[in-house]
Design a protein around this motif. Structure first.
Motif, PDB file in Angstrom:
ATOM      1  N   ASP A 198       0.070  23.535  -9.749  1.00 59.10           N
ATOM      2  CA  ASP A 198      -0.991  23.348 -10.587  1.00 59.10           C
ATOM      3  C   ASP A 198      -1.323  21.824 -11.054  1.00 59.10           C
ATOM      4  N   ILE A 199      -1.621  21.234  -9.699  1.00 56.34           N
ATOM      5  CA  ILE A 199      -2.136  19.902  -9.753  1.00 56.34           C
ATOM      6  C   ILE A 199      -3.639  19.988  -9.129  1.00 56.34           C
ATOM      7  N   VAL A 200      -4.257  18.643  -9.408  1.00 59.89           N
ATOM      8  CA  VAL A 200      -5.797  18.769  -9.224  1.00 59.89           C
ATOM      9  C   VAL A 200      -5.696  17.414  -8.231  1.00 59.89           C
ATOM     10  N   SER A 201      -4.843  16.680  -8.104  1.00 63.07           N
ATOM     11  CA  SER A 201      -5.046  15.715  -7.159  1.00 63.07           C
ATOM     12  C   SER A 201      -4.017  15.439  -6.198  1.00 63.07           C
ATOM     13  N   LEU A 202      -4.094  15.291  -4.898  1.00 67.44           N
ATOM     14  CA  LEU A 202      -3.180  15.582  -3.833  1.00 67.44           C
ATOM     15  C   LEU A 202      -3.284  14.261  -3.179  1.00 67.44           C
ATOM     16  N   PRO A 203      -2.337  13.234  -2.985  1.00 72.87           N
ATOM     17  CA  PRO A 203      -2.630  12.041  -2.302  1.00 72.87           C
ATOM     18  C   PRO A 203      -2.216  12.395  -0.914  1.00 72.87           C
ATOM     19  N   VAL A 204      -3.074  11.712   0.017  1.00 73.33           N
ATOM     20  CA  VAL A 204      -2.796  11.856   1.518  1.00 73.33           C
ATOM     21  C   VAL A 204      -2.231  10.612   1.741  1.00 73.33           C
ATOM     22  N   LEU A 205      -0.955  10.848   2.441  1.00 77.94           N
ATOM     23  CA  LEU A 205      -0.060   9.479   3.090  1.00 77.94           C
ATOM     24  C   LEU A 205      -0.122   9.382   4.501  1.00 77.94           C
ATOM     25  N   GLN A 206      -0.169   8.376   4.909  1.00 78.92           N
ATOM     26  CA  GLN A 206       0.204   8.382   6.604  1.00 78.92           C
ATOM     27  C   GLN A 206       1.099   7.039   6.699  1.00 78.92           C
ATOM     28  N   GLY A 244       0.760  -1.252  -0.198  1.00 78.84           N
ATOM     29  CA  GLY A 244       0.216  -0.074   0.030  1.00 78.84           C
ATOM     30  C   GLY A 244       0.939   1.377   0.116  1.00 78.84           C
ATOM     31  N   ARG A 245       2.061   1.052  -0.230  1.00 76.07           N
ATOM     32  CA  ARG A 245       3.036   2.326  -0.159  1.00 76.07           C
ATOM     33  C   ARG A 245       2.902   3.092  -1.659  1.00 76.07           C
ATOM     34  N   MET A 246       2.926   4.303  -1.737  1.00 74.49           N
ATOM     35  CA  MET A 246       2.942   5.142  -2.861  1.00 74.49           C
ATOM     36  C   MET A 246       4.079   4.951  -3.431  1.00 74.49           C
ATOM     37  N   ARG A 247       4.013   4.706  -5.156  1.00 73.79           N
ATOM     38  CA  ARG A 247       4.826   4.676  -6.016  1.00 73.79           C
ATOM     39  C   ARG A 247       4.803   5.610  -7.072  1.00 73.79           C
ATOM     40  N   GLY A 248       3.507   6.198  -7.140  1.00 75.74           N
ATOM     41  CA  GLY A 248       3.250   7.206  -8.302  1.00 75.74           C
ATOM     42  C   GLY A 248       1.892   7.534  -8.302  1.00 75.74           C
ATOM     43  N   ILE A 249       1.449   8.363  -9.278  1.00 74.21           N
ATOM     44  CA  ILE A 249       0.283   8.723  -9.565  1.00 74.21           C
ATOM     45  C   ILE A 249      -0.131   8.856 -10.965  1.00 74.21           C
ATOM     46  N   ILE A 250      -1.441   8.737 -11.446  1.00 77.53           N
ATOM     47  CA  ILE A 250      -1.701   8.628 -12.682  1.00 77.53           C
ATOM     48  C   ILE A 250      -3.143   9.657 -12.573  1.00 77.53           C
ATOM     49  N   THR A 251      -3.049  10.792 -13.526  1.00 71.34           N
ATOM     50  CA  THR A 251      -4.164  11.500 -13.560  1.00 71.34           C
ATOM     51  C   THR A 251      -5.058  11.440 -14.926  1.00 71.34           C
ATOM     52  N   GLY A 284       3.674   6.559   4.688  1.00 71.56           N
ATOM     53  CA  GLY A 284       3.888   6.040   3.440  1.00 71.56           C
ATOM     54  C   GLY A 284       2.900   5.234   2.678  1.00 71.56           C
ATOM     55  N   ARG A 285       1.729   5.132   3.230  1.00 69.45           N
ATOM     56  CA  ARG A 285       0.714   4.649   2.668  1.00 69.45           C
ATOM     57  C   ARG A 285      -0.475   5.517   2.469  1.00 69.45           C
ATOM     58  N   VAL A 286      -1.047   5.211   1.389  1.00 66.43           N
ATOM     59  CA  VAL A 286      -2.314   6.014   0.866  1.00 66.43           C
ATOM     60  C   VAL A 286      -3.316   5.852   1.602  1.00 66.43           C
ATOM     61  N   VAL A 287      -3.661   7.086   2.302  1.00 69.15           N
ATOM     62  CA  VAL A 287      -5.094   6.816   3.059  1.00 69.15           C
ATOM     63  C   VAL A 287      -6.159   7.780   2.813  1.00 69.15           C
ATOM     64  N   GLY A 288      -6.005   8.603   1.698  1.00 67.55           N
ATOM     65  CA  GLY A 288      -6.979   9.600   1.215  1.00 67.55           C
ATOM     66  C   GLY A 288      -6.445  10.139  -0.140  1.00 67.55           C
ATOM     67  N   MET A 289      -7.392  11.083  -0.696  1.00 66.60           N
ATOM     68  CA  MET A 289      -7.275  11.746  -1.933  1.00 66.60           C
ATOM     69  C   MET A 289      -7.790  13.209  -1.598  1.00 66.60           C
ATOM     70  N   LEU A 290      -7.221  14.187  -1.825  1.00 64.48           N
ATOM     71  CA  LEU A 290      -7.719  15.311  -1.882  1.00 64.48           C
ATOM     72  C   LEU A 290      -7.637  15.965  -3.345  1.00 64.48           C
ATOM     73  N   SER A 291      -8.917  16.604  -3.775  1.00 61.98           N
ATOM     74  CA  SER A 291      -9.039  17.034  -5.041  1.00 61.98           C
ATOM     75  C   SER A 291      -9.500  18.472  -5.198  1.00 61.98           C
ATOM     76  N   GLU A 306       0.113  14.735   4.552  1.00 56.23           N
ATOM     77  CA  GLU A 306      -0.316  13.937   5.662  1.00 56.23           C
ATOM     78  C   GLU A 306      -1.965  14.190   6.121  1.00 56.23           C
ATOM     79  N   PRO A 307      -2.606  13.467   6.525  1.00 59.00           N
ATOM     80  CA  PRO A 307      -4.026  13.876   7.280  1.00 59.00           C
ATOM     81  C   PRO A 307      -4.081  15.076   8.079  1.00 59.00           C
ATOM     82  N   HIS A 308      -3.243  15.387   8.948  1.00 60.28           N
ATOM     83  CA  HIS A 308      -3.203  16.393   9.830  1.00 60.28           C
ATOM     84  C   HIS A 308      -2.587  17.879   9.102  1.00 60.28           C
TER      85      HIS A 308
END
Length: 138
Positions: free
Chosen positions: A121-129, A42-49, A131-138, A105-107
């Motif tokens: 200039d990004i539209v999707s921001l992963p939320v990590l705790q 569950g650790r973040m390796r990248g993002i695809i938008t 090193g693991r993805v726990v949410g997404m902020l768009s 991070e969540p906090h």
């Protein structure tokens, strides 16, 4: 207010070997802009938008190119990392994902997160705790 209060919890993620067609379908089916690419732990390796994939769709619908040779020449001369597959040639998440990802991070204060979205200039921001993805902020 912090990111945890506004993020989408338990976001959709994909594995590095997920086919691009499947990723595009996920984005459409769930009406989302991006997915995180995560390993087995569950650790973040990248993002695809959607932005990473949109040129592929446009490319398929355009008229045939006038000079494949010229296009390939420019790609070979101006490519930053010749050893990497071009995103438009990639078939899996690992081949098309953006590796240098901004995250929070969540906090994290929401103002700081908003600043990242605007400044980069990004539209999707992963939320990590841890090193693991726990949410997404768009």
């Amino acid at each position: 207010m912090n990111v945890e209060q506004l993020m989408t919890p338990h976001p959709i993620t994909v594995a590095p070997q997920t086919p691009v067609a499947e990723i595009a379908q996920l984005l459409l089916d769930h009406r989302i802009n991006g997915v995180s690419v995560v390993d087995r732990e569950g650790r973040m390796r990248g993002i695809i938008t959607a932005g990473d994939l949109i040129h592929r769709a446009a490319d398929e619908r355009l008229e045939p190119r006038t000079s494949i040779w010229k296009e390939n020449f420019y790609k070979s001369v101006f490519r930053r990392h010749p050893e990497e597959t071009d995103k438009d040639q990639g078939r899996t998440a690992m081949e098309v994902m953006t590796r240098d990802v901004h995250s929070v991070e969540p906090h994290t204060d929401i103002v700081m997160a908003a600043r990242l979205l605007v400044d980069f200039d990004i539209v999707s921001l992963p939320v990590l705790q841890n090193g693991r993805v726990v949410g997404m902020l768009s």
